[in-house]
Scaffold this motif. Structure first.
Motif, mmCIF file in Angstrom:
data_model
loop_
_atom_site.group_PDB
_atom_site.id
_atom_site.type_symbol
_atom_site.label_atom_id
_atom_site.label_comp_id
_atom_site.label_asym_id
_atom_site.label_seq_id
_atom_site.Cartn_x
_atom_site.Cartn_y
_atom_site.Cartn_z
ATOM 1 N N SER A 144 -4.500 -1.928 -9.796
ATOM 2 C CA SER A 144 -5.011 -2.899 -8.833
ATOM 3 C C SER A 144 -4.290 -4.244 -8.946
ATOM 4 O O SER A 144 -3.068 -4.315 -8.860
ATOM 5 N N MET A 145 -5.033 -5.345 -9.145
ATOM 6 C CA MET A 145 -4.428 -6.672 -9.224
ATOM 7 C C MET A 145 -3.372 -6.748 -10.314
ATOM 8 O O MET A 145 -2.421 -7.544 -10.230
ATOM 9 N N GLY A 146 -3.507 -5.923 -11.350
ATOM 10 C CA GLY A 146 -2.538 -5.935 -12.444
ATOM 11 C C GLY A 146 -1.119 -5.673 -11.977
ATOM 12 O O GLY A 146 -0.154 -6.174 -12.569
ATOM 13 N N GLY A 147 -0.951 -4.894 -10.896
ATOM 14 C CA GLY A 147 0.380 -4.657 -10.363
ATOM 15 C C GLY A 147 0.980 -5.910 -9.749
ATOM 16 O O GLY A 147 2.199 -6.141 -9.839
ATOM 17 N N LEU A 148 0.135 -6.747 -9.130
ATOM 18 C CA LEU A 148 0.626 -8.025 -8.601
ATOM 19 C C LEU A 148 1.052 -8.955 -9.737
ATOM 20 O O LEU A 148 2.058 -9.661 -9.630
ATOM 21 N N LEU A 149 0.276 -8.964 -10.820
ATOM 22 C CA LEU A 149 0.670 -9.747 -11.991
ATOM 23 C C LEU A 149 2.042 -9.306 -12.481
ATOM 24 O O LEU A 149 2.907 -10.134 -12.796
ATOM 25 N N THR A 150 2.243 -7.997 -12.553
ATOM 26 C CA THR A 150 3.504 -7.466 -13.062
ATOM 27 C C THR A 150 4.660 -7.847 -12.151
ATOM 28 O O THR A 150 5.733 -8.248 -12.621
ATOM 29 N N THR A 174 -2.289 -0.788 -6.328
ATOM 30 C CA THR A 174 -2.041 -2.230 -6.278
ATOM 31 C C THR A 174 -1.906 -2.706 -4.831
ATOM 32 O O THR A 174 -1.094 -2.159 -4.081
ATOM 33 N N PRO A 175 -2.647 -3.718 -4.424
ATOM 34 C CA PRO A 175 -2.558 -4.229 -3.051
ATOM 35 C C PRO A 175 -1.390 -5.207 -2.898
ATOM 36 O O PRO A 175 -1.580 -6.425 -2.818
ATOM 37 N N PHE A 176 -0.166 -4.691 -2.852
ATOM 38 C CA PHE A 176 1.001 -5.558 -2.765
ATOM 39 C C PHE A 176 0.967 -6.422 -1.504
ATOM 40 O O PHE A 176 1.460 -7.545 -1.502
ATOM 41 N N GLN A 177 0.411 -5.879 -0.411
ATOM 42 C CA GLN A 177 0.265 -6.654 0.817
ATOM 43 C C GLN A 177 -1.180 -7.103 1.031
ATOM 44 O O GLN A 177 -1.556 -7.473 2.144
ATOM 45 N N ARG A 264 7.192 3.212 -9.766
ATOM 46 C CA ARG A 264 6.510 4.356 -9.149
ATOM 47 C C ARG A 264 5.097 3.923 -8.823
ATOM 48 O O ARG A 264 4.373 3.431 -9.685
ATOM 49 N N ALA A 265 4.706 4.096 -7.566
ATOM 50 C CA ALA A 265 3.388 3.673 -7.102
ATOM 51 C C ALA A 265 2.485 4.878 -6.924
ATOM 52 O O ALA A 265 2.802 5.799 -6.171
ATOM 53 N N VAL A 266 1.363 4.879 -7.619
ATOM 54 C CA VAL A 266 0.303 5.853 -7.381
ATOM 55 C C VAL A 266 -0.623 5.245 -6.337
ATOM 56 O O VAL A 266 -1.165 4.154 -6.541
ATOM 57 N N VAL A 267 -0.761 5.925 -5.204
ATOM 58 C CA VAL A 267 -1.553 5.384 -4.102
ATOM 59 C C VAL A 267 -2.709 6.330 -3.785
ATOM 60 O O VAL A 267 -2.550 7.554 -3.817
ATOM 61 N N VAL A 318 -7.832 -0.321 -0.878
ATOM 62 C CA VAL A 318 -6.454 -0.673 -0.532
ATOM 63 C C VAL A 318 -5.898 0.403 0.385
ATOM 64 O O VAL A 318 -5.910 1.585 0.022
ATOM 65 N N HIS A 319 -5.415 0.006 1.570
ATOM 66 C CA HIS A 319 -4.881 1.038 2.448
ATOM 67 C C HIS A 319 -3.505 1.471 1.956
ATOM 68 O O HIS A 319 -2.808 0.765 1.228
ATOM 69 N N ARG A 320 -3.131 2.684 2.333
ATOM 70 C CA ARG A 320 -1.999 3.366 1.710
ATOM 71 C C ARG A 320 -0.707 2.559 1.782
ATOM 72 O O ARG A 320 0.061 2.506 0.816
ATOM 73 N N GLU A 321 -0.439 1.908 2.915
ATOM 74 C CA GLU A 321 0.832 1.216 3.079
ATOM 75 C C GLU A 321 0.904 -0.062 2.246
ATOM 76 O O GLU A 321 1.988 -0.492 1.855
ATOM 77 N N SER A 322 -0.221 -0.670 1.945
ATOM 78 C CA SER A 322 -0.219 -1.866 1.113
ATOM 79 C C SER A 322 0.052 -1.537 -0.343
ATOM 80 O O SER A 322 0.529 -2.385 -1.094
ATOM 81 N N ALA A 323 -0.259 -0.318 -0.767
ATOM 82 C CA ALA A 323 -0.136 0.059 -2.177
ATOM 83 C C ALA A 323 1.266 0.493 -2.557
ATOM 84 O O ALA A 323 1.501 0.866 -3.710
ATOM 85 N N ALA A 324 2.206 0.461 -1.611
ATOM 86 C CA ALA A 324 3.556 0.938 -1.876
ATOM 87 C C ALA A 324 4.581 -0.133 -1.538
ATOM 88 O O ALA A 324 4.569 -0.686 -0.437
ATOM 89 N N LEU A 325 5.473 -0.430 -2.480
ATOM 90 C CA LEU A 325 6.591 -1.319 -2.205
ATOM 91 C C LEU A 325 7.755 -0.568 -1.569
ATOM 92 O O LEU A 325 8.555 -1.137 -0.837
ATOM 93 N N THR A 326 7.860 0.729 -1.889
ATOM 94 C CA THR A 326 8.902 1.583 -1.335
ATOM 95 C C THR A 326 8.244 2.856 -0.823
ATOM 96 O O THR A 326 7.027 3.020 -0.884
ATOM 97 N N ARG A 327 9.046 3.792 -0.354
ATOM 98 C CA ARG A 327 8.511 5.053 0.147
ATOM 99 C C ARG A 327 8.332 6.081 -0.972
ATOM 100 O O ARG A 327 7.873 7.200 -0.719
#
Length: 478
Positions: A144-150, A174-177, A264-267, A318-327
């Protein structure tokens, strides 16, 4: 909300005690959340009143965000996958504060930990087992928020060499967006009667920079024929703090376009998730659909010129597209709070840490969705809804009290057909079922407390969700 917080002035834990009675008092007693409100001194950067002592070791709950499962299983999984327990560092943090503040603390803690590990005797022994005998590097596992911290620590932090010393980053939900749920938190209780805990969460959230950092940064505000991003003025209109919103926007502007090394994003997928909203006279109307843009930035529209709608679902928060920085993602049909506890997610963590990726990351096809109420009253019927199934065959649903070995536990019968609770949109924590056919069951719990709903389809990836049962009472304010 994944770290236990301790008030040094009051000499007491203010978030994360291991009993449901504390949760009930926090959300229903006058002043129960007051110690968590950010003070003027804390907003000015004078910290130390509240400290994060450890990662959550017991389940917690809040309105809208629902349950937060403990990190005990995740830490145990990580520890089993490394050369020595000394290679593992847990990083609890005060989630009330700005992500940027905690990111600087994380960068310093990570650097110190890496230096300690490289000087540890077990590190030298582990190097001899590698073909290249390379020095150990950092691996971040963040929920979650920990990914934004990272992301902020590695790309916007004070240690410019930290990313080069990092082998990889695994993020879980992680809600990157950002998340539209954050807007609901700031707005909940406006315009319609709701249970008291929702108003208390709103009043708390309005003081928290960390919550404002989770507001959606993607175009999500539906204005009929246009869709745009939230502004600081919008945030103030829906119940947030304009200054905190401006600071959050500046923070995300700095991170825009940044990437994580070996990410690697687990969504979470298949769970009904609020993805956009309308704002009418200060009241948020949530929608379970999102919008997309062409490569030139133009909004995708249908043949009549109206914005096209896409339901990409997510993990319930968190919706799926926000949880991923890449595909490159690992999609798992799990709720947000369970993404750091579900066995499928733990298997993905093990695979990532042990570099067992020669066949690619573990994948999970679209699965079942679980819908439960935000808050229930003891002795009152409420619905468990299953999405993605048209027949209850092979599904087992249980409800059990958390933290009480001899407490309430019961199986819930599931039936296919028209949902009898479809006209109660608040009941499933989303926008309601709108009369659709679902698999559903009726549940009643006998007493106040924290309960875990588990849906098992026999595929080793059971869905879980926490529900708080609180007695109905008069609406009072803090």
């Amino acid at each position: 909300m994944g770290s236990e917080l301790y008030d040094t002035e009051r000499d007491t834990v203010v978030w994360g005690l291991a009993n449901s009675g504390w949760l009930l008092r926090a959300w229903t007693a006058p002043g129960g959340l007051r110690p968590l409100h950010l003070t003027p001194d804390e907003r000015e950067g004078r910290l130390g009143r509240v400290v994060a002592r450890r990662l959550l070791a017991t389940p917690a709950w809040s309105p809208v965000l629902r349950g937060v499962e403990p990190y005990t299983d995740l830490v145990a999984t990580v520890t089993r996958s490394v050369a020595d327990p000394a290679a593992v560092l847990e990083f609890p943090y005060d989630w009330r504060l700005p992500v940027a503040v905690n990111a600087r603390l994380l960068a310093g803690a990570a650097r110190a930990h890496l230096e300690r590990w490289r000087a540890h005797p077990a590190h030298a022994a582990a190097r001899r087992h590698r073909v290249d005998e390379r020095e150990g590097r950092l691996v971040f596992v963040a929920h979650s928020m920990g990914g934004l911290l990272t992301l902020a620590a590695l790309t916007d932090g004070p240690d410019g060499d930290l990313a080069a010393d990092t082998r990889g980053v695994l993020t879980l939900g992680t809600p990157f967006q950002g998340s539209a749920a954050a807007a609901l938190i700031l707005n909940t209780g406006r315009g319609t009667p709701v249970p008291l805990p929702h108003r208390r969460l709103r009043d708390l959230a309005a003081t928290l920079p960390g919550l404002h950092d989770l507001l959606p940064t993607f175009p999500c505000l539906d204005e009929g024929m246009t869709v745009r991003r939230l502004t600081a003025v919008d945030v103030a209109d829906l119940g947030g703090d304009k200054d905190l919103a401006e600071q959050a926007q500046a923070f995300h502007d700095r991170l825009r376009g940044r990437t994580l090394p070996g990410h690697r994003a687990v969504v979470g997928i298949s769970q009904r998730t609020v993805q956009s909203l309308a704002l009418r006279q200060g009241v948020v109307e949530p929608f379970e659909h999102s919008y997309r843009h062409h490569g030139d930035g133009e909004l995708m529209r249908d043949a009549d010129g109206a914005p096209r709608r896409f339901d990409v679902a997510g993990d319930g928060t968190v919706h799926r597209e926000s949880a991923a920085l890449t595909r490159v993602t690992v999609p798992l049909a799990l709720q947000h709070g369970a993404l750091a506890k579900g066995q499928a997610a733990l298997d993905a963590v093990t695979s990532f840490l042990e570099e067992d990726e020669h066949l690619g990351p573990p994948q999970a096809a679209a699965g079942l969705g679980l819908g439960v109420p935000d808050l229930v009253a003891p002795g009152t019927h409420w619905a468990v809804r299953v999405h993605g199934a048209d027949d209850p065959a092979g599904l087992e649903c249980t409800v059990e009290e958390v933290g009480a070995p001899a407490g309430f536990r019961a199986r819930t019968a599931l039936y296919a057909g028209y949902d009898p609770y479809a006209e109660e949109p608040e009941d499933a924590g989303g926008a309601g079922d709108r009369g659709e056919d679902v698999v559903a069951g009726r549940v009643t719990v006998p007493a106040p407390g924290l309960y875990r709903v588990t849906l098992d389809s026999g595929d080793d990836t059971p869905l879980t969700q926490l529900v708080l049962a609180a007695p109905a009472g008069p609406a009072r304010t803090d």
